[in-house]
Design a protein around this motif. Structure first.
Motif, mmCIF file in Angstrom:
data_model
loop_
_atom_site.group_PDB
_atom_site.id
_atom_site.type_symbol
_atom_site.label_atom_id
_atom_site.label_comp_id
_atom_site.label_asym_id
_atom_site.label_seq_id
_atom_site.Cartn_x
_atom_site.Cartn_y
_atom_site.Cartn_z
ATOM 1 N N PHE A 12 16.059 -65.483 -82.460
ATOM 2 C CA PHE A 12 16.040 -63.979 -83.513
ATOM 3 C C PHE A 12 16.156 -64.422 -84.718
ATOM 4 O O PHE A 12 16.925 -65.710 -85.339
ATOM 5 N N VAL A 13 15.472 -63.672 -85.535
ATOM 6 C CA VAL A 13 15.204 -64.044 -87.071
ATOM 7 C C VAL A 13 15.884 -62.934 -87.711
ATOM 8 O O VAL A 13 15.371 -61.662 -87.581
ATOM 9 N N TYR A 14 16.555 -63.271 -88.546
ATOM 10 C CA TYR A 14 17.347 -62.165 -89.655
ATOM 11 C C TYR A 14 16.625 -62.711 -91.055
ATOM 12 O O TYR A 14 16.770 -63.879 -91.525
ATOM 13 N N MET B 193 15.783 -57.376 -88.130
ATOM 14 C CA MET B 193 15.844 -58.613 -87.275
ATOM 15 C C MET B 193 14.652 -58.717 -86.540
ATOM 16 O O MET B 193 14.071 -57.648 -86.276
ATOM 17 N N TRP B 194 14.194 -59.890 -86.215
ATOM 18 C CA TRP B 194 13.100 -59.975 -85.239
ATOM 19 C C TRP B 194 13.345 -60.866 -84.135
ATOM 20 O O TRP B 194 14.356 -61.723 -84.288
ATOM 21 N N GLU B 195 12.543 -60.826 -83.260
ATOM 22 C CA GLU B 195 12.638 -61.682 -82.102
ATOM 23 C C GLU B 195 11.312 -62.400 -81.853
ATOM 24 O O GLU B 195 10.438 -61.836 -82.137
#
Length: 73
Positions: free
Chosen positions: A12-14, A1-3
């Protein structure tokens, strides 16, 4: 996961990996239809406001020059 920050909003990027597109489509449809998830989202929104304004999805496909071909296994 990234922000990520985009246009003044936190995102939020999954990244999820699936064995094929059909499996991905069925799993995503099942998740979006899940009654428990919908209820949790509704109750959380009532208490804290909306966390998720919209969901965008993109399918990333490996190319001939992708460095990690073992992802296909």
């Amino acid at each position: 996961m990234w922000e990520s920050e985009f246009e003044g909003k936190t995102e939020f990027v999954y990244l999820l990996q699936w064995k094929d597109e059909n499996t991905m489509t069925l799993a995503w449809q099942s998740f979006m239809a899940d009654k428990e998830w919908k209820e949790i989202k509704l109750q959380t929104s009532k208490l804290h406001g909306d966390f998720v304004n919209n969901i965008e999805d993109r399918t990333l496909k490996l190319t001939d020059f992708s460095p990690k071909k073992e992802l296909l296994k």
